[in-house]
Design a protein around this motif. Structure first.
Motif, PDB file in Angstrom:
ATOM      1  N   PRO A 172      -7.321  66.324  44.544  1.00 29.28           N
ATOM      2  CA  PRO A 172      -8.616  66.332  45.207  1.00 29.28           C
ATOM      3  C   PRO A 172      -8.520  66.740  46.669  1.00 29.28           C
ATOM      4  O   PRO A 172      -7.447  66.680  47.275  1.00 29.28           O
ATOM      5  CB  PRO A 172      -9.068  64.865  45.099  1.00 29.28           C
ATOM      6  CG  PRO A 172      -7.779  64.101  45.109  1.00 29.28           C
ATOM      7  CD  PRO A 172      -6.798  64.970  44.366  1.00 29.28           C
ATOM      8  N   VAL A 173      -9.642  67.166  47.194  1.00 29.85           N
ATOM      9  CA  VAL A 173      -9.803  67.384  48.624  1.00 29.85           C
ATOM     10  C   VAL A 173     -10.839  66.363  49.081  1.00 29.85           C
ATOM     11  O   VAL A 173     -11.956  66.343  48.573  1.00 29.85           O
ATOM     12  CB  VAL A 173     -10.290  68.829  48.924  1.00 29.85           C
ATOM     13  CG1 VAL A 173     -10.558  68.995  50.412  1.00 29.85           C
ATOM     14  CG2 VAL A 173      -9.272  69.836  48.432  1.00 29.85           C
ATOM     15  N   PHE A 174     -10.433  65.503  49.979  1.00 30.62           N
ATOM     16  CA  PHE A 174     -11.293  64.428  50.419  1.00 30.62           C
ATOM     17  C   PHE A 174     -12.045  64.794  51.686  1.00 30.62           C
ATOM     18  O   PHE A 174     -11.532  65.531  52.525  1.00 30.62           O
ATOM     19  CB  PHE A 174     -10.466  63.164  50.709  1.00 30.62           C
ATOM     20  CG  PHE A 174      -9.818  62.580  49.496  1.00 30.62           C
ATOM     21  CD1 PHE A 174     -10.536  61.794  48.623  1.00 30.62           C
ATOM     22  CD2 PHE A 174      -8.494  62.838  49.223  1.00 30.62           C
ATOM     23  CE1 PHE A 174      -9.943  61.259  47.504  1.00 30.62           C
ATOM     24  CE2 PHE A 174      -7.880  62.308  48.107  1.00 30.62           C
ATOM     25  CZ  PHE A 174      -8.605  61.516  47.245  1.00 30.62           C
ATOM     26  N   ASP A 175     -13.223  64.245  51.835  1.00 27.96           N
ATOM     27  CA  ASP A 175     -13.931  64.322  53.106  1.00 27.96           C
ATOM     28  C   ASP A 175     -13.294  63.255  53.987  1.00 27.96           C
ATOM     29  O   ASP A 175     -13.582  62.070  53.869  1.00 27.96           O
ATOM     30  CB  ASP A 175     -15.422  64.052  52.910  1.00 27.96           C
ATOM     31  CG  ASP A 175     -16.210  64.156  54.205  1.00 27.96           C
ATOM     32  OD1 ASP A 175     -15.600  64.153  55.293  1.00 27.96           O
ATOM     33  OD2 ASP A 175     -17.449  64.223  54.134  1.00 27.96           O
ATOM     34  N   HIS A 176     -12.368  63.700  54.832  1.00 28.81           N
ATOM     35  CA  HIS A 176     -11.579  62.757  55.627  1.00 28.81           C
ATOM     36  C   HIS A 176     -12.446  61.862  56.498  1.00 28.81           C
ATOM     37  O   HIS A 176     -12.067  60.740  56.808  1.00 28.81           O
ATOM     38  CB  HIS A 176     -10.551  63.493  56.479  1.00 28.81           C
ATOM     39  CG  HIS A 176     -11.177  64.387  57.484  1.00 28.81           C
ATOM     40  ND1 HIS A 176     -11.601  63.942  58.684  1.00 28.81           N
ATOM     41  CD2 HIS A 176     -11.500  65.695  57.429  1.00 28.81           C
ATOM     42  CE1 HIS A 176     -12.159  64.935  59.353  1.00 28.81           C
ATOM     43  NE2 HIS A 176     -12.102  66.013  58.608  1.00 28.81           N
ATOM     44  N   ALA A 177     -13.612  62.319  56.892  1.00 27.48           N
ATOM     45  CA  ALA A 177     -14.484  61.491  57.728  1.00 27.48           C
ATOM     46  C   ALA A 177     -14.956  60.260  56.962  1.00 27.48           C
ATOM     47  O   ALA A 177     -15.229  59.219  57.566  1.00 27.48           O
ATOM     48  CB  ALA A 177     -15.680  62.303  58.208  1.00 27.48           C
ATOM     49  N   LEU A 178     -15.034  60.365  55.647  1.00 24.64           N
ATOM     50  CA  LEU A 178     -15.433  59.230  54.819  1.00 24.64           C
ATOM     51  C   LEU A 178     -14.235  58.410  54.360  1.00 24.64           C
ATOM     52  O   LEU A 178     -14.395  57.273  53.932  1.00 24.64           O
ATOM     53  CB  LEU A 178     -16.211  59.718  53.593  1.00 24.64           C
ATOM     54  CG  LEU A 178     -17.494  60.488  53.880  1.00 24.64           C
ATOM     55  CD1 LEU A 178     -18.099  61.004  52.584  1.00 24.64           C
ATOM     56  CD2 LEU A 178     -18.487  59.618  54.638  1.00 24.64           C
ATOM     57  N   ALA A 179     -13.040  58.981  54.438  1.00 24.92           N
ATOM     58  CA  ALA A 179     -11.854  58.323  53.905  1.00 24.92           C
ATOM     59  C   ALA A 179     -10.996  57.659  54.978  1.00 24.92           C
ATOM     60  O   ALA A 179      -9.976  57.084  54.659  1.00 24.92           O
ATOM     61  CB  ALA A 179     -11.018  59.344  53.141  1.00 24.92           C
ATOM     62  N   GLY A 180     -11.381  57.736  56.241  1.00 25.32           N
ATOM     63  CA  GLY A 180     -10.581  57.139  57.300  1.00 25.32           C
ATOM     64  C   GLY A 180     -10.613  58.009  58.542  1.00 25.32           C
ATOM     65  O   GLY A 180     -11.621  58.634  58.846  1.00 25.32           O
ATOM     66  N   ALA A 181      -9.491  58.058  59.229  1.00 22.85           N
ATOM     67  CA  ALA A 181      -9.391  58.828  60.469  1.00 22.85           C
ATOM     68  C   ALA A 181      -8.314  59.889  60.315  1.00 22.85           C
ATOM     69  O   ALA A 181      -7.317  59.685  59.631  1.00 22.85           O
ATOM     70  CB  ALA A 181      -9.040  57.891  61.621  1.00 22.85           C
ATOM     71  N   SER A 182      -8.538  61.032  60.953  1.00 21.59           N
ATOM     72  CA  SER A 182      -7.520  62.079  60.937  1.00 21.59           C
ATOM     73  C   SER A 182      -7.712  62.982  62.137  1.00 21.59           C
ATOM     74  O   SER A 182      -8.775  62.995  62.752  1.00 21.59           O
ATOM     75  CB  SER A 182      -7.586  62.894  59.648  1.00 21.59           C
ATOM     76  OG  SER A 182      -8.752  63.678  59.612  1.00 21.59           O
ATOM     77  N   LEU A 183      -6.667  63.734  62.445  1.00 18.51           N
ATOM     78  CA  LEU A 183      -6.775  64.758  63.478  1.00 18.51           C
ATOM     79  C   LEU A 183      -5.660  65.757  63.341  1.00 18.51           C
ATOM     80  O   LEU A 183      -4.637  65.500  62.708  1.00 18.51           O
ATOM     81  CB  LEU A 183      -6.802  64.159  64.885  1.00 18.51           C
ATOM     82  CG  LEU A 183      -5.640  63.330  65.429  1.00 18.51           C
ATOM     83  CD1 LEU A 183      -4.401  64.149  65.722  1.00 18.51           C
ATOM     84  CD2 LEU A 183      -6.081  62.672  66.710  1.00 18.51           C
ATOM     85  N   LEU A 184      -5.882  66.916  63.928  1.00 14.46           N
ATOM     86  CA  LEU A 184      -4.873  67.957  64.026  1.00 14.46           C
ATOM     87  C   LEU A 184      -4.038  67.642  65.258  1.00 14.46           C
ATOM     88  O   LEU A 184      -4.586  67.288  66.308  1.00 14.46           O
ATOM     89  CB  LEU A 184      -5.540  69.328  64.156  1.00 14.46           C
ATOM     90  CG  LEU A 184      -4.626  70.533  64.346  1.00 14.46           C
ATOM     91  CD1 LEU A 184      -3.729  70.731  63.130  1.00 14.46           C
ATOM     92  CD2 LEU A 184      -5.466  71.773  64.610  1.00 14.46           C
ATOM     93  N   ALA A 185      -2.740  67.764  65.119  1.00 14.46           N
ATOM     94  CA  ALA A 185      -1.846  67.469  66.232  1.00 14.46           C
ATOM     95  C   ALA A 185      -0.836  68.603  66.375  1.00 14.46           C
ATOM     96  O   ALA A 185      -0.541  69.312  65.412  1.00 14.46           O
ATOM     97  CB  ALA A 185      -1.119  66.150  65.983  1.00 14.46           C
ATOM     98  N   ALA A 186      -0.324  68.754  67.578  1.00 10.61           N
ATOM     99  CA  ALA A 186       0.676  69.781  67.841  1.00 10.61           C
ATOM    100  C   ALA A 186       1.687  69.241  68.836  1.00 10.61           C
ATOM    101  O   ALA A 186       1.369  68.399  69.676  1.00 10.61           O
ATOM    102  CB  ALA A 186       0.015  71.047  68.383  1.00 10.61           C
ATOM    103  N   VAL A 187       2.899  69.751  68.736  1.00 16.00           N
ATOM    104  CA  VAL A 187       3.957  69.339  69.644  1.00 16.00           C
ATOM    105  C   VAL A 187       4.836  70.545  69.951  1.00 16.00           C
ATOM    106  O   VAL A 187       5.051  71.407  69.096  1.00 16.00           O
ATOM    107  CB  VAL A 187       4.781  68.157  69.050  1.00 16.00           C
ATOM    108  CG1 VAL A 187       5.497  68.549  67.771  1.00 16.00           C
ATOM    109  CG2 VAL A 187       5.744  67.575  70.057  1.00 16.00           C
ATOM    110  N   ALA A 188       5.305  70.617  71.183  1.00 15.73           N
ATOM    111  CA  ALA A 188       6.220  71.678  71.605  1.00 15.73           C
ATOM    112  C   ALA A 188       7.641  71.139  71.539  1.00 15.73           C
ATOM    113  O   ALA A 188       7.950  70.123  72.152  1.00 15.73           O
ATOM    114  CB  ALA A 188       5.879  72.124  73.022  1.00 15.73           C
TER     115      ALA A 188
END
Length: 161
Positions: free
Chosen positions: A62-78
């Motif tokens: 499945p592909v979940f609507d993350h806003a309804l399933a909890g918290a998420s974000l895109l992150a990046a690191v150098a």
């Protein structure tokens, strides 16, 4: 592995055509798929595994609507390019990390992290910063866009290829 359209029989093609979206949401989704396709649950599971092994499918789920399933974000690191794989392995060990990939940019490792709520997400990211010894760029989603990645397969046109 390179596949030709003739490598796929009717069941393979119907699985691909019918279930690029709208997987059944029930306790036995493969059984429900099999009933619709006139096959057995075992056949559906075997075919999906075969298609994944051939590289035709990258995932089934499945592909979940993350806003309804909890918290998420895109992150990046150098990270130093020569140590990128080692840093990626450290990131991959953290619960909730997915879509970890390299990019040609100052921030050369990008990943999505999810958690049950914002506080847990922030704690995981802060702990990961400590583990990596690097600051993580945090890019929360401001607006959601739905991109439909299902494709109509022109089986008849592919026959001559």
């Amino acid at each position: 592995m390179h596949c030709q359209s003739q490598d796929f029989d009717t069941l393979d093609r119907r699985l691909i055509d019918c279930y690029q979206r709208d997987l059944p949401v029930c306790s036995r989704p493969f059984h429900a798929m099999a009933e619709r396709l006139g096959a057995s649950e075992e056949q559906v599971i075997e075919r999906l595994q075969r298609l994944e092994t051939l590289g035709v499918l990258s995932r089934v789920g499945p592909v979940f609507d993350h806003a309804l399933a909890g918290a998420s974000l895109l992150a990046a690191v150098a990270v130093p390019e020569e140590q990128r794989d080692a840093f990626a392995e450290l990131i991959n060990q953290v619960p909730g990390v997915n879509h970890n990939y390299a990019r040609e940019h100052h921030y050369n490792l990008w990943f999505v992290m999810t958690a049950a709520e914002e506080r847990s997400l922030d704690e995981r990211l802060t702990q990961l910063e400590t583990t990596l010894g690097r600051t993580i760029l945090r890019l929360p989603m401001l607006e959601s866009f739905h991109i439909d990645l299902a494709f109509a397969i022109p089986w008849a046109e592919l026959e001559g290829i």
